[in-house]
Design a protein around this motif. Sequence first.
Motif, PDB file in Angstrom:
ATOM      1  N   ALA A   1       0.606  -1.416  -0.202  1.00  0.00           N
ATOM      2  CA  ALA A   1      -0.269   0.290   0.225  1.00  0.00           C
ATOM      3  C   ALA A   1       1.375   1.331  -0.676  1.00  0.00           C
ATOM      4  O   ALA A   1       0.752   2.821  -0.896  1.00  0.00           O
ATOM      5  N   TYR A   2       2.238   1.468   0.594  1.00  0.00           N
ATOM      6  CA  TYR A   2       3.311   2.517   0.537  1.00  0.00           C
ATOM      7  C   TYR A   2       3.163   2.641  -0.571  1.00  0.00           C
ATOM      8  O   TYR A   2       2.854   3.696  -0.992  1.00  0.00           O
ATOM      9  N   GLN A   3       3.589   1.719  -1.583  1.00  0.00           N
ATOM     10  CA  GLN A   3       4.339   2.233  -2.471  1.00  0.00           C
ATOM     11  C   GLN A   3       3.059   2.130  -3.684  1.00  0.00           C
ATOM     12  O   GLN A   3       3.218   4.089  -4.741  1.00  0.00           O
ATOM     13  N   LYS A   4       1.624   2.551  -3.485  1.00  0.00           N
ATOM     14  CA  LYS A   4       0.462   3.288  -3.964  1.00  0.00           C
ATOM     15  C   LYS A   4       0.247   5.010  -3.050  1.00  0.00           C
ATOM     16  O   LYS A   4       0.534   5.511  -4.437  1.00  0.00           O
ATOM     17  N   VAL A   5       0.884   4.767  -2.402  1.00  0.00           N
ATOM     18  CA  VAL A   5       0.819   6.376  -1.842  1.00  0.00           C
ATOM     19  C   VAL A   5       1.904   7.302  -2.487  1.00  0.00           C
ATOM     20  O   VAL A   5       1.356   8.086  -3.152  1.00  0.00           O
ATOM     21  N   LEU A   6       3.173   6.350  -2.686  1.00  0.00           N
ATOM     22  CA  LEU A   6       4.309   7.778  -2.965  1.00  0.00           C
ATOM     23  C   LEU A   6       3.457   7.735  -4.520  1.00  0.00           C
ATOM     24  O   LEU A   6       3.953   8.508  -5.213  1.00  0.00           O
ATOM     25  N   GLU A   7       3.260   6.540  -5.405  1.00  0.00           N
ATOM     26  CA  GLU A   7       3.080   6.854  -6.189  1.00  0.00           C
ATOM     27  C   GLU A   7       1.890   7.913  -6.994  1.00  0.00           C
ATOM     28  O   GLU A   7       1.534   8.799  -7.533  1.00  0.00           O
ATOM     29  N   THR A   8       0.581   7.880  -5.937  1.00  0.00           N
ATOM     30  CA  THR A   8      -0.108   8.665  -6.360  1.00  0.00           C
ATOM     31  C   THR A   8       0.083   9.913  -5.719  1.00  0.00           C
ATOM     32  O   THR A   8       0.127  10.630  -6.305  1.00  0.00           O
ATOM     33  N   LEU A   9       1.191  10.049  -4.894  1.00  0.00           N
ATOM     34  CA  LEU A   9       1.709  11.631  -4.279  1.00  0.00           C
ATOM     35  C   LEU A   9       2.640  12.076  -5.445  1.00  0.00           C
ATOM     36  O   LEU A   9       2.623  13.326  -5.990  1.00  0.00           O
ATOM     37  N   ARG A  10       3.244  10.813  -5.598  1.00  0.00           N
ATOM     38  CA  ARG A  10       4.508  11.381  -7.250  1.00  0.00           C
ATOM     39  C   ARG A  10       3.245  12.359  -8.364  1.00  0.00           C
ATOM     40  O   ARG A  10       4.692  12.867  -9.098  1.00  0.00           O
ATOM     41  N   ARG A  11       2.659  11.161  -8.592  1.00  0.00           N
ATOM     42  CA  ARG A  11       1.613  12.431  -9.538  1.00  0.00           C
ATOM     43  C   ARG A  11       1.300  13.542  -9.951  1.00  0.00           C
ATOM     44  O   ARG A  11       1.476  14.145 -10.489  1.00  0.00           O
ATOM     45  N   PHE A  12       0.924  13.572  -8.428  1.00  0.00           N
ATOM     46  CA  PHE A  12       0.323  14.594  -8.497  1.00  0.00           C
ATOM     47  C   PHE A  12       1.380  16.147  -8.242  1.00  0.00           C
ATOM     48  O   PHE A  12       1.525  17.006  -8.797  1.00  0.00           O
ATOM     49  N   VAL A  13       2.741  15.891  -7.808  1.00  0.00           N
ATOM     50  CA  VAL A  13       3.866  16.752  -7.618  1.00  0.00           C
ATOM     51  C   VAL A  13       4.376  17.082  -9.050  1.00  0.00           C
ATOM     52  O   VAL A  13       4.464  17.341  -9.993  1.00  0.00           O
ATOM     53  N   TYR A  14       4.845  15.848  -9.721  1.00  0.00           N
ATOM     54  CA  TYR A  14       5.286  15.833 -11.126  1.00  0.00           C
ATOM     55  C   TYR A  14       4.347  16.832 -12.182  1.00  0.00           C
ATOM     56  O   TYR A  14       5.102  16.486 -13.078  1.00  0.00           O
ATOM     57  N   ARG A  15       2.567  16.302 -11.837  1.00  0.00           N
ATOM     58  CA  ARG A  15       1.756  16.692 -12.584  1.00  0.00           C
ATOM     59  C   ARG A  15       2.124  18.895 -12.709  1.00  0.00           C
ATOM     60  O   ARG A  15       1.725  19.047 -13.229  1.00  0.00           O
ATOM     61  N   GLY A  16       2.297  18.828 -11.312  1.00  0.00           N
ATOM     62  CA  GLY A  16       2.463  20.219 -10.308  1.00  0.00           C
ATOM     63  C   GLY A  16       0.305  20.975 -10.144  1.00  0.00           C
ATOM     64  O   GLY A  16       0.150  21.462 -10.177  1.00  0.00           O
ATOM     65  N   GLU A  17       0.225  19.786 -10.099  1.00  0.00           N
ATOM     66  CA  GLU A  17      -1.018  19.819  -9.587  1.00  0.00           C
ATOM     67  C   GLU A  17      -1.290  19.845  -7.816  1.00  0.00           C
ATOM     68  O   GLU A  17      -0.416  18.738  -7.168  1.00  0.00           O
ATOM     69  N   SER A  18      -1.877  20.652  -7.319  1.00  0.00           N
ATOM     70  CA  SER A  18      -2.353  20.282  -6.063  1.00  0.00           C
ATOM     71  C   SER A  18      -3.308  19.125  -5.071  1.00  0.00           C
ATOM     72  O   SER A  18      -4.035  19.428  -6.059  1.00  0.00           O
ATOM     73  N   LEU A  19      -2.426  19.210  -4.420  1.00  0.00           N
ATOM     74  CA  LEU A  19      -3.306  18.414  -3.274  1.00  0.00           C
ATOM     75  C   LEU A  19      -3.110  18.846  -1.534  1.00  0.00           C
ATOM     76  O   LEU A  19      -1.628  18.268  -1.127  1.00  0.00           O
ATOM     77  N   ASP A  20      -4.247  18.403  -1.030  1.00  0.00           N
ATOM     78  CA  ASP A  20      -4.157  19.118   0.263  1.00  0.00           C
ATOM     79  C   ASP A  20      -4.015  18.022   0.795  1.00  0.00           C
ATOM     80  O   ASP A  20      -3.369  18.131   2.475  1.00  0.00           O
ATOM     81  N   MET A  21      -4.319  17.245   0.917  1.00  0.00           N
ATOM     82  CA  MET A  21      -5.524  15.769   2.008  1.00  0.00           C
ATOM     83  C   MET A  21      -5.192  14.515   1.340  1.00  0.00           C
ATOM     84  O   MET A  21      -6.049  14.446   0.220  1.00  0.00           O
ATOM     85  N   LEU A  22      -4.833  13.380   1.093  1.00  0.00           N
ATOM     86  CA  LEU A  22      -4.550  11.727   0.934  1.00  0.00           C
ATOM     87  C   LEU A  22      -5.154  11.458   2.055  1.00  0.00           C
ATOM     88  O   LEU A  22      -5.385  11.331   3.219  1.00  0.00           O
ATOM     89  N   VAL A  23      -6.557  10.684   1.528  1.00  0.00           N
ATOM     90  CA  VAL A  23      -6.663   9.829   2.511  1.00  0.00           C
ATOM     91  C   VAL A  23      -6.658   8.361   2.276  1.00  0.00           C
ATOM     92  O   VAL A  23      -6.755   7.622   1.127  1.00  0.00           O
ATOM     93  N   THR A  24      -6.361   7.742   3.559  1.00  0.00           N
ATOM     94  CA  THR A  24      -6.106   5.503   3.015  1.00  0.00           C
ATOM     95  C   THR A  24      -6.859   5.508   4.129  1.00  0.00           C
ATOM     96  O   THR A  24      -7.469   5.996   5.175  1.00  0.00           O
ATOM     97  N   ASN A  25      -7.215   4.015   4.118  1.00  0.00           N
ATOM     98  CA  ASN A  25      -7.657   2.982   5.278  1.00  0.00           C
ATOM     99  C   ASN A  25      -6.371   2.837   5.629  1.00  0.00           C
ATOM    100  O   ASN A  25      -5.243   2.827   5.496  1.00  0.00           O
ATOM    101  N   PHE A  26      -6.627   2.252   7.557  1.00  0.00           N
ATOM    102  CA  PHE A  26      -6.130   1.488   8.199  1.00  0.00           C
ATOM    103  C   PHE A  26      -6.519   0.702   8.589  1.00  0.00           C
ATOM    104  O   PHE A  26      -7.670   0.294   8.782  1.00  0.00           O
ATOM    105  N   VAL A  27      -5.791   0.038   9.694  1.00  0.00           N
ATOM    106  CA  VAL A  27      -6.423  -0.940  10.456  1.00  0.00           C
ATOM    107  C   VAL A  27      -5.876  -1.194  11.721  1.00  0.00           C
ATOM    108  O   VAL A  27      -5.115  -1.205  11.913  1.00  0.00           O
ATOM    109  N   TYR A  28      -6.777  -1.891  12.333  1.00  0.00           N
ATOM    110  CA  TYR A  28      -6.980  -2.130  13.790  1.00  0.00           C
ATOM    111  C   TYR A  28      -6.217  -3.689  14.608  1.00  0.00           C
ATOM    112  O   TYR A  28      -6.506  -4.811  13.791  1.00  0.00           O
ATOM    113  N   GLU A  29      -4.508  -3.453  13.931  1.00  0.00           N
ATOM    114  CA  GLU A  29      -3.907  -4.343  14.844  1.00  0.00           C
ATOM    115  C   GLU A  29      -4.226  -4.985  15.476  1.00  0.00           C
ATOM    116  O   GLU A  29      -3.069  -4.799  16.583  1.00  0.00           O
TER     117      GLU A  29
END
Length: 339
Positions: free
Chosen positions: A99-127
Motif C-alpha cells: 500500500a505504501y508504494q501505491k501511496v507514493l505513486e499517487t503523491l508522485r503523480r500530483f507533484v510531477y504534474r504540478g497539481e496541488s493536493l491538500d489531503m490524501l486519505v487511505t484506510n487503516f487497520v486495527y492491529e
Amino acid sequence: MKLLSVAIPCYNSEAYMEHCIRSLLTGGDEVEILIVDDGSARDRTPEIADEYERRYPGICRAIHQENGGHGEAVNAGLRNATGVFFKVVDSDDWVNEEAYQKVLETLRRFVYRGESLDMLVTNFVYEKEGVRRKKVMKYHTAFPKNCVFSWKDVKFFMIGQYILMHSVIYRTQLLRECGLELPKHTFYVDNIFVYQPLPHVKNMYYLDVNFYRYFIGRNDQSVNESVMIGRIDQQLRVTRLMLGYYDATKIPNQKLRHYMIQYLEIMMTVCSVLAIKSGTPENLEKKKELWNTLKKQNFPLWLRLRWGFLGQGCNLPGKGGRELLILGYKITQKFYGFN
C-alpha cells in the motif's frame, strides 16, 4: 526536497520503534523519516534514532528534544519537514509495504504534474493484539475513489467512521499556513491534528488501500479505557480547544459543517462517557462544566450537540439515557479503537 516527510514520535520506544522505521524505509530516497526522540530516558531510543541516521543518511534524521509529549514531537517533525507532504506514524505502529508504494505513486503523480493536493486519505487497520480478524476502517461510503474531489463531493459518513490521524496525509505547507501547533504534555492531540486543518482543505484524494497498521494491545496505551479515564483532564482540554478553533455552525460548506459538528459531538460524547464511567462526583462535575461552558460560549452549537442523538444520551437520566449512552460508548470505541 522530499516527496513525503514522516514523523515518528518516540518516547522510550526501544521495544517496537525499529519495526516502524523498517516499514517506512521501503519508501526509498523520496521519503524523509524524522525520528523524534521526545526526551526518552529509560531505554535506548536516542541511540536507535542516531543509529538509523548513520545507517541511512539522507533518509533518516534523528531529532532529540526535551520531553514535550506526543503533540510537541509532532510539532518538531513538522518544523523539520522538507517533504511536500507530511504524515505521522506512531512508533508502535507500522505501514503496509504494498500500500505504501501505491501511496507514493499517487503523491508522485500530483507533484510531477504540478497539481496541488491538500489531503490524501487511505484506510487503516486495527492491529488488535489477540484478534485474528482485523477490522479495517474504510471510507468508500464517504469519498469518491481514485479521483480529486472537494467537500461538495463528499457522500455519507457512517456511524464511527471518521478521518483520523492514521488515515490522513496532509500537504506540509497547508499545515504550516493554518497555524497548526499541538499543545505540549497533552494526550489525544491527534484529534486536533486532523480537525484544525479541515477548513483549509480544498481538494482531496481517497486511495482505497490498507496503508496504516494501528497497533492496539499495550496496557499503557493512551487509548486504553482505564488510561483514558485517568487522563480525562487532557481529553477535556483537547475538546475545549477544538470547540474554540472555529464556530462550526458557521462553516460555509454544508457538508464540511455537518462533518465538523459530528466530530465535535463525538468529542463531547467521549468526555461525557469517561466522566460517567469513572463514577466520581468530581468528574461528573467536570462534565457538567464542559456542557455549561459551551452553552454560554456558543448557544447554537450547544443546541446542536446537546439535543443531538448522542448528546441526549450523555445528559438524560434514567434507562433511556443509559441506553443512548451505551450506544455512544460503542461509537467512541470504534472512533478510538480502545478496549
